[in-house]
Write a protein that holds these residues in place. Structure first.
Motif, PDB file in Angstrom:
ATOM      1  N   ILE A  91       7.314  15.195  15.100  1.00  0.00           N
ATOM      2  CA  ILE A  91       8.647  15.420  15.660  1.00  0.00           C
ATOM      3  C   ILE A  91       9.148  14.125  16.283  1.00  0.00           C
ATOM      4  O   ILE A  91       8.498  13.558  17.168  1.00  0.00           O
ATOM      5  N   GLN A  92      10.286  13.638  15.803  1.00  0.00           N
ATOM      6  CA  GLN A  92      10.897  12.454  16.403  1.00  0.00           C
ATOM      7  C   GLN A  92      11.552  12.823  17.730  1.00  0.00           C
ATOM      8  O   GLN A  92      11.371  12.154  18.732  1.00  0.00           O
ATOM      9  N   PHE A  93      12.338  13.885  17.724  1.00  0.00           N
ATOM     10  CA  PHE A  93      12.942  14.358  18.962  1.00  0.00           C
ATOM     11  C   PHE A  93      13.514  15.753  18.742  1.00  0.00           C
ATOM     12  O   PHE A  93      13.677  16.211  17.615  1.00  0.00           O
ATOM     13  N   ILE A  94      13.779  16.409  19.836  1.00  0.00           N
ATOM     14  CA  ILE A  94      14.392  17.736  19.819  1.00  0.00           C
ATOM     15  C   ILE A  94      15.732  17.610  20.530  1.00  0.00           C
ATOM     16  O   ILE A  94      15.814  17.005  21.606  1.00  0.00           O
ATOM     17  N   HIS A  95      16.753  18.140  19.926  1.00  0.00           N
ATOM     18  CA  HIS A  95      18.076  18.088  20.559  1.00  0.00           C
ATOM     19  C   HIS A  95      17.976  18.786  21.904  1.00  0.00           C
ATOM     20  O   HIS A  95      17.502  19.912  22.004  1.00  0.00           O
ATOM     21  N   PRO A  96      18.411  18.111  22.979  1.00  0.00           N
ATOM     22  CA  PRO A  96      18.135  18.639  24.329  1.00  0.00           C
ATOM     23  C   PRO A  96      18.815  19.958  24.669  1.00  0.00           C
ATOM     24  O   PRO A  96      18.291  20.739  25.443  1.00  0.00           O
ATOM     25  N   LEU A  97      19.978  20.224  24.085  1.00  0.00           N
ATOM     26  CA  LEU A  97      20.708  21.436  24.441  1.00  0.00           C
ATOM     27  C   LEU A  97      20.859  22.362  23.244  1.00  0.00           C
ATOM     28  O   LEU A  97      21.119  21.914  22.135  1.00  0.00           O
ATOM     29  N   ALA A  98      20.708  23.639  23.498  1.00  0.00           N
ATOM     30  CA  ALA A  98      20.972  24.625  22.455  1.00  0.00           C
ATOM     31  C   ALA A  98      22.480  24.801  22.338  1.00  0.00           C
ATOM     32  O   ALA A  98      23.189  24.799  23.338  1.00  0.00           O
ATOM     33  N   GLU A  99      22.936  24.939  21.111  1.00  0.00           N
ATOM     34  CA  GLU A  99      24.366  25.138  20.871  1.00  0.00           C
ATOM     35  C   GLU A  99      24.643  26.629  20.744  1.00  0.00           C
ATOM     36  O   GLU A  99      23.995  27.319  19.969  1.00  0.00           O
ATOM     37  N   SER A 100      25.604  27.102  21.500  1.00  0.00           N
ATOM     38  CA  SER A 100      25.996  28.504  21.403  1.00  0.00           C
ATOM     39  C   SER A 100      27.137  28.616  20.402  1.00  0.00           C
ATOM     40  O   SER A 100      28.129  27.891  20.499  1.00  0.00           O
ATOM     41  N   TYR A 101      26.975  29.501  19.447  1.00  0.00           N
ATOM     42  CA  TYR A 101      27.970  29.635  18.380  1.00  0.00           C
ATOM     43  C   TYR A 101      28.563  31.045  18.406  1.00  0.00           C
ATOM     44  O   TYR A 101      27.831  32.035  18.426  1.00  0.00           O
ATOM     45  N   THR A 102      29.912  31.127  18.398  1.00  0.00           N
ATOM     46  CA  THR A 102      30.604  32.412  18.349  1.00  0.00           C
ATOM     47  C   THR A 102      30.753  32.847  16.904  1.00  0.00           C
ATOM     48  O   THR A 102      31.334  32.113  16.093  1.00  0.00           O
ATOM     49  N   LEU A 103      30.227  34.005  16.573  1.00  0.00           N
ATOM     50  CA  LEU A 103      30.277  34.507  15.201  1.00  0.00           C
ATOM     51  C   LEU A 103      31.710  34.843  14.805  1.00  0.00           C
ATOM     52  O   LEU A 103      32.481  35.382  15.598  1.00  0.00           O
ATOM     53  N   GLN A 104      32.053  34.536  13.562  1.00  0.00           N
ATOM     54  CA  GLN A 104      33.388  34.861  13.065  1.00  0.00           C
ATOM     55  C   GLN A 104      33.555  36.362  12.899  1.00  0.00           C
ATOM     56  O   GLN A 104      34.646  36.902  13.046  1.00  0.00           O
ATOM     57  N   CYS A 105      32.465  37.021  12.570  1.00  0.00           N
ATOM     58  CA  CYS A 105      32.464  38.480  12.410  1.00  0.00           C
ATOM     59  C   CYS A 105      31.264  39.011  13.195  1.00  0.00           C
ATOM     60  O   CYS A 105      30.157  38.499  13.049  1.00  0.00           O
ATOM     61  N   ALA A 106      31.490  40.009  14.039  1.00  0.00           N
ATOM     62  CA  ALA A 106      30.406  40.534  14.879  1.00  0.00           C
ATOM     63  C   ALA A 106      29.231  41.006  14.030  1.00  0.00           C
ATOM     64  O   ALA A 106      29.406  41.562  12.950  1.00  0.00           O
ATOM     65  N   ASN A 107      28.036  40.752  14.521  1.00  0.00           N
ATOM     66  CA  ASN A 107      26.774  41.219  13.921  1.00  0.00           C
ATOM     67  C   ASN A 107      26.434  40.569  12.587  1.00  0.00           C
ATOM     68  O   ASN A 107      25.578  41.077  11.869  1.00  0.00           O
ATOM     69  N   GLN A 108      27.066  39.444  12.251  1.00  0.00           N
ATOM     70  CA  GLN A 108      26.710  38.785  10.998  1.00  0.00           C
ATOM     71  C   GLN A 108      27.120  37.315  11.020  1.00  0.00           C
ATOM     72  O   GLN A 108      28.051  36.928  11.707  1.00  0.00           O
ATOM     73  N   ILE A 109      26.357  36.524  10.255  1.00  0.00           N
ATOM     74  CA  ILE A 109      26.676  35.113  10.088  1.00  0.00           C
ATOM     75  C   ILE A 109      26.551  34.787   8.607  1.00  0.00           C
ATOM     76  O   ILE A 109      25.606  35.231   7.941  1.00  0.00           O
ATOM     77  N   THR A 110      27.506  34.040   8.095  1.00  0.00           N
ATOM     78  CA  THR A 110      27.535  33.753   6.658  1.00  0.00           C
ATOM     79  C   THR A 110      26.876  32.409   6.357  1.00  0.00           C
ATOM     80  O   THR A 110      26.656  31.586   7.246  1.00  0.00           O
ATOM     81  N   GLN A 111      26.624  32.199   5.075  1.00  0.00           N
ATOM     82  CA  GLN A 111      26.048  30.946   4.614  1.00  0.00           C
ATOM     83  C   GLN A 111      26.945  29.765   4.973  1.00  0.00           C
ATOM     84  O   GLN A 111      26.465  28.725   5.435  1.00  0.00           O
ATOM     85  N   SER A 112      28.249  29.916   4.795  1.00  0.00           N
ATOM     86  CA  SER A 112      29.164  28.805   5.080  1.00  0.00           C
ATOM     87  C   SER A 112      29.168  28.453   6.573  1.00  0.00           C
ATOM     88  O   SER A 112      29.269  27.272   6.937  1.00  0.00           O
ATOM     89  N   GLU A 113      29.052  29.442   7.450  1.00  0.00           N
ATOM     90  CA  GLU A 113      28.967  29.163   8.889  1.00  0.00           C
ATOM     91  C   GLU A 113      27.717  28.341   9.201  1.00  0.00           C
ATOM     92  O   GLU A 113      27.767  27.375   9.958  1.00  0.00           O
ATOM     93  N   ILE A 114      26.599  28.739   8.607  1.00  0.00           N
ATOM     94  CA  ILE A 114      25.338  28.023   8.830  1.00  0.00           C
ATOM     95  C   ILE A 114      25.446  26.593   8.304  1.00  0.00           C
ATOM     96  O   ILE A 114      25.026  25.638   8.958  1.00  0.00           O
ATOM     97  N   PHE A 115      26.029  26.434   7.100  1.00  0.00           N
ATOM     98  CA  PHE A 115      26.235  25.101   6.528  1.00  0.00           C
ATOM     99  C   PHE A 115      27.028  24.206   7.474  1.00  0.00           C
ATOM    100  O   PHE A 115      26.669  23.052   7.705  1.00  0.00           O
ATOM    101  N   GLN A 116      28.119  24.721   8.014  1.00  0.00           N
ATOM    102  CA  GLN A 116      28.982  23.922   8.887  1.00  0.00           C
ATOM    103  C   GLN A 116      28.237  23.463  10.142  1.00  0.00           C
ATOM    104  O   GLN A 116      28.368  22.315  10.571  1.00  0.00           O
ATOM    105  N   ILE A 117      27.452  24.358  10.713  1.00  0.00           N
ATOM    106  CA  ILE A 117      26.716  24.016  11.938  1.00  0.00           C
ATOM    107  C   ILE A 117      25.659  22.954  11.653  1.00  0.00           C
ATOM    108  O   ILE A 117      25.525  21.969  12.386  1.00  0.00           O
ATOM    109  N   ILE A 118      24.908  23.127  10.564  1.00  0.00           N
ATOM    110  CA  ILE A 118      23.854  22.166  10.228  1.00  0.00           C
ATOM    111  C   ILE A 118      24.458  20.813   9.877  1.00  0.00           C
ATOM    112  O   ILE A 118      23.962  19.758  10.297  1.00  0.00           O
ATOM    113  N   TYR A 119      25.550  20.826   9.118  1.00  0.00           N
ATOM    114  CA  TYR A 119      26.184  19.565   8.687  1.00  0.00           C
ATOM    115  C   TYR A 119      26.577  18.696   9.885  1.00  0.00           C
ATOM    116  O   TYR A 119      26.434  17.474   9.849  1.00  0.00           O
ATOM    117  N   ARG A 120      27.051  19.334  10.955  1.00  0.00           N
ATOM    118  CA  ARG A 120      27.466  18.580  12.147  1.00  0.00           C
ATOM    119  C   ARG A 120      26.295  17.871  12.825  1.00  0.00           C
ATOM    120  O   ARG A 120      26.492  16.928  13.586  1.00  0.00           O
TER     121      ARG A 120
END
Length: 199
Positions: A91-120
């Motif tokens: 492990i080189q490093f761990i990002h110090p803060l967890a990012e809180s993400y608001t779901l676009q639709c309650a109780n589910q997260i889509t592939q595109s949402e995950i892609f956008q978060i990881i890409y950043r």
């Protein structure tokens, strides 16, 4: 949570409310020197203060405490990021803060949402990091309030399975990840850990 458990909680709070009501009615007296002598200006002359605001405040507190034990929709999840070296063994490093993400639709997260978060988070310190894996910790309790007590009990918590860890190594295989509604006090436990490695 079963209907019997709900009834028990409601009956408990109703009894508590009646006891508090009797206490206030018997101990709060008028100090105001208004014309009718009761301080609320309604002219009934019973000598008691208007305690309606206290009853409303108590009801609000009781409802908010009761609401903590009701299942509600998952609207936010957390993301943590771990960065590995080129060999994926250190492990080189761990990002110090967890990012809180608001779901676009309650109780589910889509592939595109995950892609956008990881890409950043793939570019860090002028280095590019590839996707390695996505770990999901999904916390769940049974439908009865006994499981809440078991989870909070040190003796039984180690013997019970209240969550599951799921590893996704191919994001393209994910269409939508669904979550079950959960008691509000435990919703912060649901989250993703993203593992990236240096290109």
């Amino acid at each position: 949570m079963s209907i019997i458990s709900y009834r028990y909680i409601i009956i408990y709070h109703v009894i508590l409310y009646i006891q508090m009501d009797d206490y206030y009615d018997s101990h709060i007296v008028d100090d105001d020197d208004s014309i009718d002598g009761d301080g609320d200006g309604d002219g009934d002359g019973d000598g008691l203060l208007d305690t309606q605001w206290i009853h409303e405040y108590e009801n609000k507190i009781l409802f908010s405490e009761y609401h903590l034990f009701l299942k509600s929709d998952i609207t936010r999840v957390s993301f943590r990021f771990i960065y590995l070296d080129r060999n994926k063994d250190c492990i080189q490093f761990i990002h110090p803060l967890a990012e809180s993400y608001t779901l676009q639709c309650a109780n589910q997260i889509t592939q595109s949402e995950i892609f956008q978060i990881i890409y950043r988070h793939q570019k860090n310190n002028k280095k590019y990091y590839n996707f390695h894996s996505l770990l999901l910790y999904d916390f769940q309790l049974g439908d009865d309030n006994v499981s809440v007590a078991k989870y909070l009990s040190a003796e039984t918590a180690a013997d019970e399975e209240f969550g599951r860890m799921i590893e996704y190594t191919n994001i393209l295989s994910i269409d939508t990840i669904y979550f079950q509604p959960l008691i509000a006090m435990f919703q912060d436990l649901i989250g993703f850990t993203v593992v990236l490695y240096q290109d």
